[in-house]
Design a protein around this motif. Structure first.
Motif, PDB file in Angstrom:
ATOM      1  N   PRO A  69      91.233  33.282  77.584  1.00  7.69           N
ATOM      2  CA  PRO A  69      91.758  32.726  78.836  1.00  7.69           C
ATOM      3  C   PRO A  69      93.195  33.178  79.117  1.00  7.69           C
ATOM      4  CG  PRO A  69      90.524  31.056  77.669  1.00  7.69           C
ATOM      5  CD  PRO A  69      90.649  32.213  76.730  1.00  7.69           C
ATOM      6  N   ARG A  70      94.036  33.206  78.089  1.00  4.29           N
ATOM      7  CA  ARG A  70      95.421  33.649  78.280  1.00  4.29           C
ATOM      8  C   ARG A  70      95.451  35.161  78.578  1.00  4.29           C
ATOM      9  NH1 ARG A  70      99.962  30.947  77.799  1.00  4.29           N
ATOM     10  NH2 ARG A  70      98.739  29.214  76.967  1.00  4.29           N
ATOM     11  N   MET A  72      93.152  36.751  80.144  1.00  2.00           N
ATOM     12  CA  MET A  72      92.714  36.859  81.531  1.00  2.00           C
ATOM     13  C   MET A  72      93.859  36.558  82.493  1.00  2.00           C
ATOM     14  SD  MET A  72      90.309  37.449  83.707  1.00  2.00           S
ATOM     15  CE  MET A  72      89.797  37.038  85.376  1.00  2.00           C
ATOM     16  N   ALA A  73      94.668  35.563  82.174  1.00  2.00           N
ATOM     17  CA  ALA A  73      95.787  35.199  83.039  1.00  2.00           C
ATOM     18  C   ALA A  73      96.805  36.334  83.133  1.00  2.00           C
ATOM     19  CB  ALA A  73      96.449  33.928  82.516  1.00  2.00           C
ATOM     20  N   GLU A 101      86.233  28.554  80.073  1.00  2.00           N
ATOM     21  CA  GLU A 101      87.336  29.452  79.760  1.00  2.00           C
ATOM     22  C   GLU A 101      87.990  29.998  81.025  1.00  2.00           C
ATOM     23  OE1 GLU A 101      86.152  31.418  75.449  1.00  2.00           O
ATOM     24  OE2 GLU A 101      85.158  32.157  77.276  1.00  2.00           O
ATOM     25  N   ALA A 105      91.846  29.822  82.101  1.00  2.00           N
ATOM     26  CA  ALA A 105      92.609  30.987  82.533  1.00  2.00           C
ATOM     27  C   ALA A 105      93.296  30.723  83.867  1.00  2.00           C
ATOM     28  CB  ALA A 105      91.683  32.199  82.653  1.00  2.00           C
ATOM     29  N   TYR A 109      97.272  30.857  84.461  1.00  2.00           N
ATOM     30  CA  TYR A 109      97.805  31.727  85.506  1.00  2.00           C
ATOM     31  C   TYR A 109      98.746  30.948  86.423  1.00  2.00           C
ATOM     32  CZ  TYR A 109      97.909  34.752  89.640  1.00  2.00           C
ATOM     33  OH  TYR A 109      98.313  35.523  90.697  1.00  2.00           O
TER      34      TYR A 109
END
Length: 236
Positions: A69-70, A72-73, A101, A105, A109
């Protein structure tokens, strides 16, 4: 890229590149905690390669626990300007996320964007660019007082070495005409303008001839070449 690139007026107007270089050097030394810190600083100056590298480090768990998730952000931030390679990377990570997830993210974000998104970070980078531009030697109407010479540091020189008072002496490298050194500052108010993908003097055309395989009979022996045989005498 390394921090040694931070040697000209245009480089000093792009601190994101400088801190990115420090992060890249830290990765080479496997000092991932420092690399992440430097990449975050570079990202605060809207330097998208730093945001991409952060995403990769979180995706792979490089120096940190793997956190898709991080990742992706950060990759969404990297892809903010629609650059193809970053958009594709974002979609690759997105395909691996569950619904839960993806929601994580999205929340991460939202936390990162006020500091690292272009709305604030690019404005910060443009302000720095304008600050350096306004401090250039010369008049407001574009003329330069005298013949402005700018020193370029030699690649092997210690950053603290001072040998004289001239531009090249101070930076132990060479001198270039100021109109060339400040060319990009004069052309745009955006330090990451796409037209700056190639720096002045770096453009050109290179022709590479076809590779010709070396036959064993063409290689001189040690007795005729005057050189000792190498440890690996096989032909590749």
């Amino acid at each position: 890229m390394t921090s040694k690139r931070f040697t000209s007026a245009e480089d000093s107007a792009r601190p994101g590149e400088y801190f990115f270089g420090l992060g890249a050097n830290a990765v080479k030394k496997k000092d991932y905690a420092f690399a992440i810190h430097m990449y975050r600083v570079a990202a605060s100056w809207a330097y998208k390669p730093a945001e991409y590298n952060l995403a990769v480090m979180y995706a792979l768990g490089q120096g940190v626990s793997a956190d898709l998730p991080r990742a992706m952000a950060w990759m969404t931030l990297a892809a903010e300007r629609g650059e193809k390679q970053y958009v594709q990377a974002r979609e690759l990570i997105n395909a691996k996320l569950s619904n839960a997830e993806f929601a994580q993210a999205d929340a991460i974000y939202g936390e990162l964007y006020p500091t690292y998104g272009d709305a604030s970070a690019l404005r910060r980078a443009k302000d720095r660019w304008a600050q350096v531009r306004s401090s250039m030697t010369g008049s407001r109407v574009g003329s330069v007082a005298g013949e402005l010479r700018v020193g370029i540091r030699g690649s092997d020189e210690s950053p603290n070495a001072i040998r004289g008072t001239g531009a090249s002496d101070l930076l132990a490298g060479e001198e270039v005409d100021g109109s060339i050194a400040y060319e990009q500052l004069l052309k745009s108010d955006n330090p990451y303008d796409p037209k700056f993908e190639w720096r002045p003097g770096s453009t050109g055309k290179v022709t590479v001839e076809p590779i010709i395989p070396v036959k064993k009979g063409d290689v001189p022996s040690s007795s005729t070449s005057g050189n000792p045989p190498s440890a690996d005498s096989s032909i590749h």
